[in-house]
Structures are given as C-alpha cells and as structure tokens.
Design a protein around this motif. Structure first.
Motif, short mmCIF file in Angstrom:
data_model
loop_
_atom_site.label_atom_id
_atom_site.label_comp_id
_atom_site.label_asym_id
_atom_site.label_seq_id
_atom_site.Cartn_x
_atom_site.Cartn_y
_atom_site.Cartn_z
N TYR A 1 0.84 -1.17 -0.13
CA TYR A 1 0.06 0.07 0.03
C TYR A 1 0.98 1.19 0.03
N ARG A 2 0.33 2.21 -0.75
CA ARG A 2 0.98 3.46 -0.83
C ARG A 2 0.13 4.60 -0.54
N THR A 3 0.44 5.48 0.35
CA THR A 3 -0.79 6.46 0.75
C THR A 3 -1.11 7.43 -0.49
N MET A 4 -0.21 7.40 -1.45
CA MET A 4 -0.31 8.10 -2.69
C MET A 4 -1.22 7.22 -3.72
N ASP A 5 -1.75 6.37 -3.72
CA ASP A 5 -2.46 5.57 -4.41
C ASP A 5 -3.83 6.17 -4.47
N PHE A 6 -4.38 6.34 -5.53
CA PHE A 6 -5.61 6.96 -5.68
C PHE A 6 -6.55 6.72 -4.55
N ASN B 1 -6.27 5.13 -2.01
CA ASN B 1 -5.86 5.49 -0.62
C ASN B 1 -6.14 7.06 -0.32
N GLU B 2 -6.00 7.88 -1.34
CA GLU B 2 -6.10 9.04 -1.22
C GLU B 2 -7.74 9.38 -1.10
N GLU C 1 -8.73 9.92 -10.49
CA GLU C 1 -7.83 11.03 -11.03
C GLU C 1 -6.56 11.22 -9.75
N GLY C 2 -6.64 10.76 -8.70
CA GLY C 2 -5.83 11.34 -7.68
C GLY C 2 -6.12 12.64 -7.29
N ILE C 3 -5.25 13.24 -6.42
CA ILE C 3 -5.98 14.38 -5.79
C ILE C 3 -5.67 15.72 -6.43
N ASP C 4 -5.28 15.56 -7.67
CA ASP C 4 -5.20 16.59 -8.68
C ASP C 4 -6.76 16.98 -8.95
N ALA C 5 -7.71 15.75 -8.83
CA ALA C 5 -9.13 16.11 -9.06
C ALA C 5 -9.62 17.08 -8.33
N TRP C 6 -9.00 17.47 -6.91
CA TRP C 6 -9.89 18.14 -6.10
C TRP C 6 -9.22 19.64 -6.61
N PHE C 7 -8.13 19.65 -6.82
CA PHE C 7 -7.26 21.07 -7.23
C PHE C 7 -7.67 21.58 -8.69
N ARG C 8 -8.28 20.49 -9.49
CA ARG C 8 -8.74 21.12 -10.90
C ARG C 8 -10.07 21.46 -10.91
N HIS D 1 -5.75 2.40 8.85
CA HIS D 1 -6.69 1.29 9.24
C HIS D 1 -7.84 1.34 8.39
N TRP D 2 -8.29 2.59 8.11
CA TRP D 2 -9.44 2.57 7.28
C TRP D 2 -9.27 2.27 5.86
N HIS D 3 -8.44 2.94 5.30
CA HIS D 3 -8.25 2.70 3.66
C HIS D 3 -7.39 1.57 3.25
N VAL D 4 -6.65 0.92 4.18
CA VAL D 4 -5.85 -0.12 3.93
C VAL D 4 -6.46 -1.50 4.40
N LEU D 5 -6.82 -1.43 5.94
CA LEU D 5 -7.24 -2.68 6.34
C LEU D 5 -8.73 -2.71 6.03
N ARG D 6 -9.49 -1.88 5.77
CA ARG D 6 -11.00 -1.85 5.56
C ARG D 6 -11.22 -2.01 3.87
N ASP D 7 -10.32 -1.29 3.43
CA ASP D 7 -10.51 -1.07 1.95
C ASP D 7 -9.77 -1.78 0.98
N SER D 8 -8.35 -1.27 0.70
CA SER D 8 -7.60 -1.88 -0.72
C SER D 8 -6.87 -3.18 -0.09
N HIS D 9 -6.86 -3.52 1.06
CA HIS D 9 -6.31 -4.85 1.49
C HIS D 9 -7.31 -5.72 2.20
N GLN D 10 -8.33 -5.36 2.72
CA GLN D 10 -9.54 -6.01 3.40
C GLN D 10 -8.91 -6.89 4.37
N LEU D 11 -8.04 -6.37 5.38
CA LEU D 11 -7.63 -7.15 6.44
C LEU D 11 -8.33 -6.65 7.64
#
Length: 944
Positions: A151-156, A158-159, A507-514, A545-555
C-alpha cells in the motif's frame, strides 16, 4: 595393519561448512520470488485464525538505514513466527508518500515556483523511485510480504479512502475550524504536528521587563494600602523578546503571594518567594512594604512598555514561581497555548488578538518600530527599545531547550493561525469526548514493553486539539466548501466529500485542485470558497486502518479493521500510534490495534547516536554485502529491543561467531543423517535408547518454550535458548557422546538408527525454530534434511514429531540432569590431567568416581555404558569416603581420580580396552568393534 575406515559410519553431507551468505542469499530471494512464497502462504493458511500486523509506513525518501532494517526485521520475525504457529499472518508493506520532505526535495531539484499540478506530479514520481529502492533492500533482508501489491498513501484508492475517513470524522462532529496557536516552522511555511517537533539547545535573550501600572488606586487597594507614593510596575521574565510587541495581558497565579517592593525610585510587583533573587538580578536593593494574594490583582491594568495600550492582569493556574523568573508571565495570545486559552477565557475575541508575525517569520510592515524584520533579528532591537524606555530590568543570554523543526533543525514558534482541528474534548452522540475514548482504548491495549502504556496515556491526557491542516501542495486535500459570508461548512459537506472521493479514486488528488466548484455546487458556487489546505501527513498514515485494512487490502477482524499489532520505534507514541489511536476512536469507537510493540533506537557500542560526521554509521546494505542478511537478522533477535540497540562492526562480528555455532551444529546433525530414510529407518520413541529419548524430550521442552517466547515477542529468549541448546545440550554433551555409537555401531543397528532418529527430530525442529530469524540459513538446512520436503521451510509449522519422557521413566529428566552435571565435572578433571601431561585424551584415561550412595544409584543405572557418556575408556564407582586424594569437584557428592589406561588402543574406536590384541584375525581391535564389523553379531546398547 588393516584399514577399518570403510567399516565406520563417517559423517557426510552436502551442507557446506561456510555460509557464504552474501553470495547465496540473493539466490534464495530469487527462489522465494519464483515460488511466490507469500501467495503460497495465503493459499495454504486460508480459513485459519488470522493475525494481522499492520505496517507503519516508512517515509518514501532516501535509502534505508539501520533503524529501518531493525523495524522490518522485527516485523518479519513476528509474521513468520505467527505463520509457524499456524496462523494466517499476511504482511502488507506500506509507504508514506505525501508531505513536506518530498515537496522540498522536488523544489530543491526543480525550483520553488513550479506549477502546483506539475509539482505534485514530480512529487509522485520521486516517491515512486524512492519506494522502488527501499523495497529492494527490504526484500534483500529476507522480509516476506505482499511486495506485488504494497500500500502507498499516494495510491488513488488510498487518497480517496483518506477523504472518506475524514468525512466519517466530520460526521461524528470531531472536525472544526479555529484560530489557535500551532507549531509553526518558517522554513516549512506550515503548521507542524507534535511528532514533527524536536527539542534542541538554543541561545536566547532572557529579559526582565517592567510594565508600568495604569491604575494606582486599584493596585494600592489590592495590597491594602491607602495610596501609592511612587510609580509602580509589575515585572515579567521571558526568553522570547520578539513576543513583547504582541503582549496583551499579564498572568499571575491566584494562590501565590505577591510582594510590593520599594526599590527607591519605584515600586515593583514580584512573587514574594522570588523577591531576593529578582533584586539581585536587577542589581537593586529594596524593602517589601506589602503582600497580597494573586487573586487580589485580577483585572488591574498595566501599560505596555512602548505601545499605547493596556495589559490587564488575568489569573492563571499555569503560572510558576521557579527561580530565575518573577512569578508573573506576560501573555501574547497569538504565540502561546496557555496565553491563548487564558485570554479566550477572559472574553478576548479572535479579531482582538494581535498577530504581527507572518508565516515567514517576518513582522508585518505596519508594526511600529520593527515592521519588516525577521523576529530573530529583531530580538536585540526589542531589548534595546526596552532599555530606551526604562523598562529593561535585566538581560542576559542563556542556553535552553527549545522547539525545533525535525526536518530543518531550525527553531519553531507557536503561532495562531486559522486551521482545521480535530477536537479532543468535543462530545459525541454518546456524550463521550475523543480524549475519553482514546484513554479507554489505551486501557484495552496490550503494550510491549509495558512502560509504553503510561507514555501514550500521558500524551493523550495532556495533548491539545489536533491541527490536521497544512498549507502545502503535496498532500491529500481537505475538500471543504466554506460559505463566504458565514464561514460555515456547506450543509451537504459529507455528501460532497464522497463525490470528491469518487473523483480522486479515478484521478488522484489533482481532481480536487482542478475542480471547478460549480461542478458540484451549481449556482451556489458563487457563495462558497474552496479550501486549498492539505491534510497533515500523520492523518495519512493514521487512517491507514480505514483505507488499507478496511478497503484496499481488506484485512482485520469481524468487529472492524482492527490489527492485532502495530510495531514501531518509541518515537511513534507521539506519531503513528498516536494519530492511529485518535482516528480509530473517532471513526470506530476503539483503537485500530489490539497491541502495540515499541523498539528502541540504534546506537553505537559506546551508546552514541548514529552520525555520519562521527563515522559510526552501520549501513545495512554494507552488512548484507559483507556478512549477510542473516547476521543482521540474528543481531536484531539477540538484542533487547525495548531499549537502545547497540550495533557496531565488532558486535556484528561476535554475532557472526554465534551464527557459526548454530550453523556447525546443524551441519553435524545433517552429516550424521547420512544413509537415513525417515520413512524406513526411524525408530519409535518408546524403542529409542534412553539418551536419544532424552535429547528428543529436551527438544520438545525447548520447542514449548520457544513457542511461548515467540508468542510474547521475546526474541532474545529464542536466541539464547537455541544457542544454549546448540552449545550445551548438543555440542557440550549429546553430540560428543553419540559419536562413538554413531560411527562404530553397525549401519542399520538399533543403536545407530535410534541416534539418527533423534538427530532427525532435532534438525527438523531446529530448522523451524530459527526460520523466523535465520530465514536464509533455515531454508538451506531444511532442504538438506532427508525425507519428503515442502517447497520451503517458510510454509511449515512447528514440528510435531517430538515426544516427551514419561514422568516415571527410569532415566528421567532429573537423572539425566545429574548425569550432565557429573559429565561437566569430569570433563574439567580430564582437562586438568591433559594439561598435566598425565593423559593424551579422555579415551586414554580411566576414571574413578567417588560418590555418595544417592549419586551411585543414579550413575549405576547406566551400567558399563557410563564410560560412553563420560568419553573415557573405563569408569569405576567408589564410595565418597574413600576419595582420599581424589580431585574435588563443584559437586559436593563427587570426587574424581584420573589415571592413564594401561591397555592398548583400539584402532577403530580409539578406546583403550584389555581385550585389544586378543583376537588373532583383528589384532588391532577391541572385542566390541569386532562385533560391530559388517559380518558381526552387532553391539547391544540400551542407554547411551
């Protein structure tokens, strides 16, 4: 003379004596990758009880250092030991990717005035490169995990998940906007989290400043006087002259005694206990003419030393009367938490608070006398100004501990800015505050070591609200819309955040800034401002714990994304442990972990911090290239991680010596399994010789202790017990004793097969015991063990082939412990005899043991086989009372007499026996060896 070597069962193995770890380990890594060992483990453990160690993400910047290696090795040991115990123990490595260090790195390389979107792209690219390099080193360390999908916190995803986590906290009522003093770094141009502040020595101007009284009558009344006969002033002490221009109040403690002191030209108000030290510092003499409680001074007005405004006295319990101070504190509410809280409690509005220091540390241009100056450079001028107006009572330079930015190593200040906060004391729908929930969560958490509990409890109990906003480009946005007139959040904020999260997921965090606000708000867009702040990077990792354990990797587990363990360095009580606790309790009502394990920092052999300038840095890459990763892993296991962890070339060299002992023991076990097929040749436990039963029993007992030690994260115990087993029970006793039987008895005899069965059980168990620590070497041992093999020792569980001695065994544990003590005592006597040139070796000796009746009964159980245990050609037992001049031993009931044997030496077994030469066909052999020749009847052994 005949050659009988071909009749011996000499050891033979392909397992090399030298580890050559730097050369062989990379090939083993490739083998594990080809096997996809992590996925194999997941497939084979599916459905088992799970154990989740959630990875605290290292920051994606720079090469890994020895601290990284310690952290990842400890995690790997735990995960592998849990797998060994039969758990489904997935390990998903992660990285922290947003934040200031990466943004600064990009600015340094590409310039500061980049287009924000281009800057974010470069940051993302740089973080990816850093992750690739760090990942390669972690894999080389032998760490097994989901390297295909970390997991990488910059993955869309996870963002987006982080935005959803923030929405949950908004929904719970924990997030608010406020003006508060926060840690501010001028170099960062942003607020700092508590964990981003460190303390270093700093030189400062310590000054005592007089504030003239503006209400003489009120001051006189407070001290019980009719009137004041001279001008009066209250004196404060501070080490931050730069805050004087922003002074708006004075604080006294309501319960302290304060004195009105006549110094000749004027009256001074000072804490009564400090009058003498203050006058000495001021170079004045004086007389106390009246005293009063601090409460009497409440709301009396004094004048600012050089600006035309008043500074009223506010009562405050935080005021201290330590030596060196005056017992009165000057209050600049924009630059101190206590100052801010006290002024707010007395009704001062945000708009009334003076805040002349800008984000870059420069006073606003319109500040009289000092406008446009950097605060640190303005300090001397402020001191000079105080002198000009007669307000400077004393001045000196001191060195004291002061807040610094952990990145720039420059001083930071408290500065009141409008920021987004997570409120610690806001009540939720159940009437509980986040602080209460976090403190309850700490009570329910298992801490290793135990002292971590009090440390985290203290931090949570005393921490201010959490400032979660930053003014940077490279970070997850706070996707809020604020009403231009009211400043309130849009009423559909949570709903809008989900729409933003869906865009960020694509689109990643740029979606908000755009984003054009009209896309979400329609006609309302003109009434709202889009927030451009980003989230504190501790919020990134703190919500995994929210966006990895619960979401992207469901642990996690049934009651929510709750890991069994978080493991990090001791600094993370104020970092990741802390932020994860707060977000977990805010979102789920409980911590995201069941247990916290803390390890110390690495230092050199003298206890000094690692430093390139000192030249004491130990780079893990160099250790792996010179000694191998297994040496580094063994050092981690052999060190008490609860405190500072000393490492140096010399320490690692000693670790390598222990490694060789373990490796050589394994090699001996394997070499003596030559010709052994466990399916065909293994002997049932009840049919084994007594000594072989004992060593299997010892291994079974040890395995039980090792299982417990691993389960309790006591890796030093595992290391010590395995090392002791190899050096004492095996190397110092069993392996020496069985050489004769293993080498000289017939190849397929019970005596030899019993011994080989014990060796087989021992090495099967040993390979598993050391696998979590010496992963590379354990794999090498494992693949040399005879019999069917799994594809990797890392797929195995604890060995189930061990057995234990019955409580009523004739030669039970206590008997063998006595025998072992006797053997150690006899060994010393034999060594003394060798040194005295009485004998050439133990087998050239006969010993007489003078023992009491109890020990005689124990030793007599072995009969003639006692000589095999003691490695002598003959043993005689005699009464202790007849010991006479025999050599005393450490055992009170044992004396030993050593004598050179008068008999000839057998060329095959090297024992000196009276029957050597009595057999015409084999004049060089003893009768026992003749029976053990391939065509002989064989020797019967029962015990040893």
């Amino acid at each position: 003379m005949s050659d009988y070597k071909h009749t011996l069962n000499l050891p033979e193995t392909d397992f090399p004596m030298r580890g050559m770890l730097p050369k062989r380990e990379p090939d083993r890594v490739a083998q594990w990758q080809q096997l996809d060992i992590n996925q194999r483990l997941r497939d084979e453990r599916r459905g088992r009880e799970s154990f989740v160690l959630h990875d605290g993400p290292p920051y994606a910047n720079g090469s890994i250092h020895i601290g990284h290696a310690v952290n990842k090795i400890l995690k790997d040991i735990i995960v592998k030991s849990k797998s060994l115990a039969g758990f489904d123990a997935p390990y998903v490595p992660g990285w922290d990717c947003h934040g200031l260090p990466i943004e600064h790195k990009v600015e340094t390389t590409h310039g500061k005035h980049l287009d924000p979107e281009k800057a974010r792209g470069l940051c993302r690219e740089y973080a990816g490169e850093q992750i690739h390099g760090q990942m390669s080193d972690f894999i080389r360390l032998g760490v097994i995990g989901d390297w295909h999908k970390p997991y990488r916190t910059m993955d869309f995803a996870n963002e987006a998940g982080e935005i959803r986590a923030l929405a949950e906290m908004v929904k719970g009522g924990y997030v608010f906007k406020g003006l508060k003093p926060v840690n501010w770094c001028f170099d960062c141009g942003s607020a700092l989290a508590e964990a981003e502040v460190e303390y270093q020595d700093k030189k400062s101007d310590a000054i005592d400043v007089a504030f003239p009284c503006a209400d003489d009558d009120k001051l006189a009344a407070a001290f019980g006087l009719g009137q004041l006969t001279k001008p009066a002033a209250v004196v404060i002490w501070t080490t931050t002259p730069w805050t004087i221009p922003a002074n708006q109040a004075l604080n006294v403690h309501p319960e302290f005694d304060y004195a009105l002191v006549d110094t000749g030209s004027r009256l001074l108000v000072l804490a009564a206990d400090l009058v003498e030290s203050c006058l000495e510092r001021f170079g004045l003499s004086g007389e106390v003419i009246a005293t009063a409680k601090g409460a009497s001074l409440d709301l009396i007005d004094f004048r600012h030393p050089f600006y035309d405004r008043l500074s009223p006295v506010y009562l405050a319990d935080y005021v201290e009367s330590e030596v060196g101070s005056t017992g009165i504190v000057h209050s600049a509410p924009s630059y101190g938490v206590d100052d801010f809280n006290t002024c707010r409690a007395h009704g001062m509005s945000f708009d009334e608070m003076l805040n002349p220091v800008q984000g870059n540390g420069v006073y606003a241009d319109d500040l009289p006398y000092f406008g446009g100056q950097m605060i640190w450079k303005a300090n001397p001028q402020i001191v000079e100004k105080l002198g000009e107006v007669g307000a400077l009572m004393a001045h000196k330079t001191i060195t004291h501990s002061y807040m610094h930015c952990w990145r720039h190593k420059t001083p930071v200040i408290y500065r009141a800015t409008a920021q987004w906060f997570v409120g610690m004391d806001l009540e939720d729908r159940d009437g509980k505050t986040l602080r209460q929930r976090a403190l309850e969560g700490i009570e329910a958490t298992q801490f290793t070591p135990a002292w971590g509990k009090a440390r985290l409890h203290s931090m949570i109990a005393n921490r201010p609200d959490w400032c979660i906003s930053r003014q940077r480009n490279w970070g997850v946005p706070i996707p809020f819309f604020l009403h231009k007139a009211s400043g309130e959040l849009h009423p559909r904020t949570v709903e809008l955040m989900e729409e933003v999260a869906q865009r960020v997921e694509k689109e990643g965090i740029d979606a908000w800034f755009r984003l054009d606000p009209a896309e979400l708000l329609g006609d309302e867009a003109a009434d709202y401002d889009k927030v451009t702040d980003t989230l504190d990077v501790w919020f990134d990792s703190g919500t995994t714990h929210w966006h990895v354990l619960r979401d992207s990797h469901q642990l996690g587990h049934a009651e929510g994304p709750r890991a069994d363990l978080y493991l990090e360095g001791s600094d993370q009580h104020r970092g990741w442990f802390h932020s994860s606790l707060l977000t977990g309790c805010a979102i789920d009502g409980h911590p995201p972990y069941r247990g916290l394990l803390t390890h110390g920092f690495t230092v050199d052999a003298q206890g000094r911090k690692m430093s390139k300038s000192v030249g004491n840095v130990v780079a893990p890459q160099e250790v792996m290239d010179k000694l191998g990763a297994d040496i580094l892993r063994l050092w981690v296991a052999s060190t008490d991680y609860s405190g500072e962890m000393a490492v140096s070339d010399e320490i690692l060299k000693r670790t390598a010596d222990v490694y060789r002992r373990i490796r050589n023991t394994a090699r001996f076990l394997l070499a003596n399994l030559n010709g052994f097929d466990p399916a065909r040749d293994a002997v049932a436990f009840d049919d084994m010789l007594a000594l072989d039963q004992w060593v299997v029993d010892r291994a079974a007992q040890l395995q039980s202790r090792i299982e417990t030690a691993y389960a309790e994260y006591r890796f030093l115990d595992v290391y010590q017990q395995v090392h002791t087993f190899c050096s004492r029970e095996l190397g110092g006793f069993y392996l020496d004793v069985i050489k004769d039987r293993q080498y000289t008895t017939q190849a397929d005899s019970l005596a030899r097969r019993s011994c080989q069965t014990a060796l087989y059980h021992a090495v099967e168990a040993l390979a598993r015991w050391v696998a979590p620590i010496l992963s590379f070497t354990a794999e090498e041992i494992y693949e040399h063990i005879p019999g069917p093999r799994a594809d990797s020792v890392l797929l195995e569980e604890y060995y189930t082939g061990l057995a234990t001695l019955a409580d009523d065994a004739t030669l039970g544990r206590e008997v063998w412990e006595q025998i072992l003590e006797v053997k150690q005592a006899v060994n010393k006597c034999l060594e003394d005899a060798r040194n005295a040139k009485q004998i050439k070796s133990g087998l050239a000796a006969e010993v007489t043991l003078y023992v009491d009746d109890g020990l005689r009964q124990t030793l007599a159980k072995l009969g003639d086989e006692l000589r095999f245990v003691l490695l002598t050609s003959d043993v005689h037992l005699a009464a202790l009372a007849d010991g006479g001049d025999a050599e005393p031993t450490e055992l009170e009931n044992l004396k030993v007499a050593v004598a050179a044997s008068e008999h000839n030496k057998c060329d095959r077994c090297w024992h000196h026996r009276e029957d050597v030469g009595s057999h015409p066909e084999h004049p060089e052999l003893c009768g026992r060896c003749i029976s053990n020749l391939p065509d002989g009847p064989g020797e019967t052994r029962r015990y040893a």
